[in-house]
Design an enzyme around this catalytic site. Structure first.
Site, PDB file in Angstrom:
ATOM      1  N   ASN A 269      -7.431   1.420   9.950  1.00 38.09           N
ATOM      2  CA  ASN A 269      -6.104   1.614  10.537  1.00 38.09           C
ATOM      3  C   ASN A 269      -6.260   1.559  12.042  1.00 38.09           C
ATOM      4  OD1 ASN A 269      -5.395   2.115   7.915  1.00 38.09           O
ATOM      5  ND2 ASN A 269      -4.881   4.265   8.197  1.00 38.09           N
TER       6      ASN A 269
ATOM      7  N   HIS B 286      -3.072  10.950   0.960  1.00 35.58           N
ATOM      8  CA  HIS B 286      -2.530  10.724   2.308  1.00 35.58           C
ATOM      9  C   HIS B 286      -2.001  12.072   2.804  1.00 35.58           C
ATOM     10  CE1 HIS B 286      -1.082   7.288   5.038  1.00 35.58           C
ATOM     11  NE2 HIS B 286      -0.801   8.397   5.688  1.00 35.58           N
TER      12      HIS B 286
ATOM     13  N   GLU C 256      -7.478   8.165   6.473  1.00 39.96           N
ATOM     14  CA  GLU C 256      -7.802   8.741   7.776  1.00 39.96           C
ATOM     15  C   GLU C 256      -8.383  10.151   7.701  1.00 39.96           C
ATOM     16  OE1 GLU C 256      -4.522   8.378  10.461  1.00 39.96           O
ATOM     17  OE2 GLU C 256      -4.454   6.213  10.287  1.00 39.96           O
TER      18      GLU C 256
ATOM     19  N   TYR D 204      -4.348   1.482  15.834  1.00 40.04           N
ATOM     20  CA  TYR D 204      -3.165   1.640  16.684  1.00 40.04           C
ATOM     21  C   TYR D 204      -3.457   1.360  18.156  1.00 40.04           C
ATOM     22  CZ  TYR D 204      -0.731   3.208  12.582  1.00 40.04           C
ATOM     23  OH  TYR D 204      -0.161   3.229  11.340  1.00 40.04           O
TER      24      TYR D 204
ATOM     25  N   GLU E  72      -3.416  -0.383   8.123  1.00 38.87           N
ATOM     26  CA  GLU E  72      -2.250   0.057   8.903  1.00 38.87           C
ATOM     27  C   GLU E  72      -2.319  -0.538  10.292  1.00 38.87           C
ATOM     28  OE1 GLU E  72      -1.434   4.287   9.347  1.00 38.87           O
ATOM     29  OE2 GLU E  72      -1.904   4.595   7.243  1.00 38.87           O
TER      30      GLU E  72
ATOM     31  N   ARG F 106       0.857  -1.191   0.000  1.00 36.36           N
ATOM     32  CA  ARG F 106       0.000   0.000   0.000  1.00 36.36           C
ATOM     33  C   ARG F 106       0.892   1.239   0.000  1.00 36.36           C
ATOM     34  NH1 ARG F 106      -2.844   3.011   4.893  1.00 36.36           N
ATOM     35  NH2 ARG F 106      -3.872   4.569   3.618  1.00 36.36           N
TER      36      ARG F 106
HETATM   37  C1  GCO Z   1      -1.528   7.779  10.433  1.00 41.37           C
HETATM   38  C2  GCO Z   1      -0.983   7.718   9.073  1.00 41.37           C
HETATM   39  C3  GCO Z   1       0.435   7.281   9.017  1.00 41.37           C
HETATM   40  C4  GCO Z   1       1.229   7.410  10.278  1.00 41.37           C
HETATM   41  C5  GCO Z   1       1.048   6.244  11.179  1.00 41.37           C
HETATM   42  C6  GCO Z   1       1.770   6.378  12.495  1.00 41.37           C
HETATM   43  O1  GCO Z   1      -2.184   6.851  10.852  1.00 41.37           O
HETATM   44  O2  GCO Z   1      -1.303   8.768  11.119  1.00 41.37           O
HETATM   45  O3  GCO Z   1      -1.739   6.997   8.219  1.00 41.37           O
HETATM   46  O4  GCO Z   1       0.904   8.136   8.037  1.00 41.37           O
HETATM   47  O5  GCO Z   1       2.564   7.545   9.995  1.00 41.37           O
HETATM   48  O6  GCO Z   1      -0.295   6.075  11.467  1.00 41.37           O
HETATM   49  O7  GCO Z   1       1.322   7.504  13.175  1.00 41.37           O
END
Ligand code: GCO
Length: 436
Positions: free
Chosen positions: A285, A113, A158, A287, A346, A69
């Site tokens: 995505n 992006h 995002e 985290y 992600e 990607r």
């Molecule tokens: C985001 C973006 C990425 C970042 C990653 C880490 O999620 O902010 O898609 O470009 O680099 O997530 O923060």
């Protein structure tokens, strides 16, 4: 075929910001303003991927991913955000796509992006509804050139983060701190997505997705105030972007003092139908979860209470692998039949990786990835249709406001020499992929 990949973004890796006819983006402007990024870092050179893409492709082949990607820089294709395509810009991605295909790696292209052409920002950027149509025009140009070879497209990355960080809080480009007055950026991005999705399909694109940053929201306690605040946060971060796409309607925003979304968004006939154009997949995505408590008086209707008791990344983000399972099953429970297949576009972590003569022994990243892949498999076991997983990121790169301080890569980059060194996590992922 389940897609196992890695992900990157143009401004974070390419560098060469004035080469090949590229125009300036909002991130060039922002990162060059004093005090905007840590230590004044910019993406001027980044990983120099624009010149070293063949070496990076070799790293991907060695890794054994079946998908990659990457994002296309709008200002390379349309230097001022409108009009005819810049052939050199398109040519770069054309060669990259051919290289990926020759290496047996499926190209997955993200169209936006966060690197909006500065010329469009000068006309209001995403606060200006017209940018949605510009975006569709750009999507059409790119798709006409690449859709014969790129099977999967992601319109936006995002949109929540771009709205909240870029326009609400001002910590990302374009650096506007409009708080809730930034909400039109949500609608205009979503409209841009819908119009671009149609343009992509008209040009023969196979699969069309969008990547949303989603977070499981944990109320800090069972108190009514915390539960109400958590619901308000969930609305802003998750539902504001997922509901219109999947249900064709905005969520109730009354927690924000908004009686009707029509009072704050310019929603015209046909907008919601465009936004709800059926998706071939939802990019997610992930985290970390977010823990939310009752608001302090006078501000937004929630406070971020923070999460303790878990390991943390260099960013301080809590490591909660089961949050991925919770998120995926939660999306399925919320949207049911309206939820298309999910691709985790992600997932990854930053660590203070140390390069030694033996390489980089990033055991925390290996644990992070292994546990998140396990959580993904548990979600699949619980019936969620997940079809892909992309590690963020292939390379250490320009981490936005944090500059080069947060390393997310499977491959270490020495930014002084541009030397690439695969980390232990690269070798772990390679072995994992070979066993699939
Ligand atoms: C985001 C973006 C990425 C970042 C990653 C880490 O999620 O902010 O898609 O470009 O680099 O997530 O923060």
């Amino acid at each position: 075929m389940f897609l196992w990949g890695t992900a990157t973004a143009a401004y974070q890796i390419e560098g060469a910001v004035t080469e090949g006819g590229r125009g300036p983006s909002i991130w060039d402007t922002f990162s060059h303003e004093p005090g905007r990024t840590r230590d004044g870092h910019t993406g001027d050179v980044a990983c120099d991927h624009y010149h070293r893409w063949e070496e990076d492709l070799g790293l991907m082949s060695g890794l054994g991913v079946n998908a990659y990607r990457f994002s296309i820089a709008w200002p390379r294709v349309q230097p001022d955000g409108s009009g005819a395509a810049n052939p050199e810009g398109l040519g770069f991605y054309d060669r990259l796509v051919d290289g990926l295909l020759a290496a047996g790696v499926t190209p997955v292209s993200t169209l936006f992006h966060w690197d909006l052409p500065q010329a469009l920002q000068d006309r209001g950027g995403w606060m200006n509804r017209d940018v949605a149509e510009r975006f569709a025009g750009y999507a059409a140009i790119v798709a006409e050139r690449l859709a014969d070879r790129v099977p999967m497209w992601i319109t936006l990355n995002e949109p929540f983060v771009h709205m909240a960080f870029g326009h609400g809080l001002g910590v990302h480009a374009p650096g506007q701190a409009l708080l809730l007055d930034a909400l039109p950026v949500a609608h205009h991005q979503l409209l841009g997505h819908g119009l671009a999705a149609r343009a992509l399909r008209a040009a023969g694109a196979g699969q069309v997705l969008i990547s949303n940053n989603c977070t499981p929201v944990w109320p800090a306690s069972d108190s009514e105030e915390d539960l109400t605040a958590a619901a308000a946060y969930d609305t802003l971060h998750n539902r504001l972007f997922n509901d219109p796409l999947l249900l064709g309607a905005y969520p109730d925003m009354s927690a924000y003092g908004i009686k009707s979304v029509d009072d704050v968004l310019d929603i015209r006939d046909g907008d919601l139908a465009a936004i709800a154009t059926p998706l071939d997949g939802l990019g997610v995505n992930y985290y970390n979860p977010t823990r939310i408590a009752a608001p302090a008086p006078g501000g937004l209707p929630f406070t971020d209470a923070g999460i303790t008791g878990y390991p943390a990344t260099a960013f301080g983000w809590p490591v909660v692998p089961d949050g991925l399972r919770e998120l995926l099953t939660g999306l399925r429970d919320r949207y049911g039949e309206a939820l298309p297949p999910i691709y985790v576009t992600e997932n990854g972590c930053s660590h203070e990786d140390e390069l030694t003569p033996e390489g980089v022994d990033d055991q925390e990243r290996i644990a992070y990835l292994r546990e998140h892949v396990d959580a993904l498999q548990r979600a699949r076991g619980q019936g969620v249709d997940v079809r892909g997983y992309f590690v963020w990121s292939l390379l250490d790169n320009f981490e936005w406001a944090e500059g080069y301080h947060q390393r997310f890569g499977l491959v270490h980059v020495d930014f002084a020499t541009q030397r690439r060194t695969p980390k232990a996590s690269y070798h772990w992922y390679r072995e994992f992929l070979a066993a699939q």
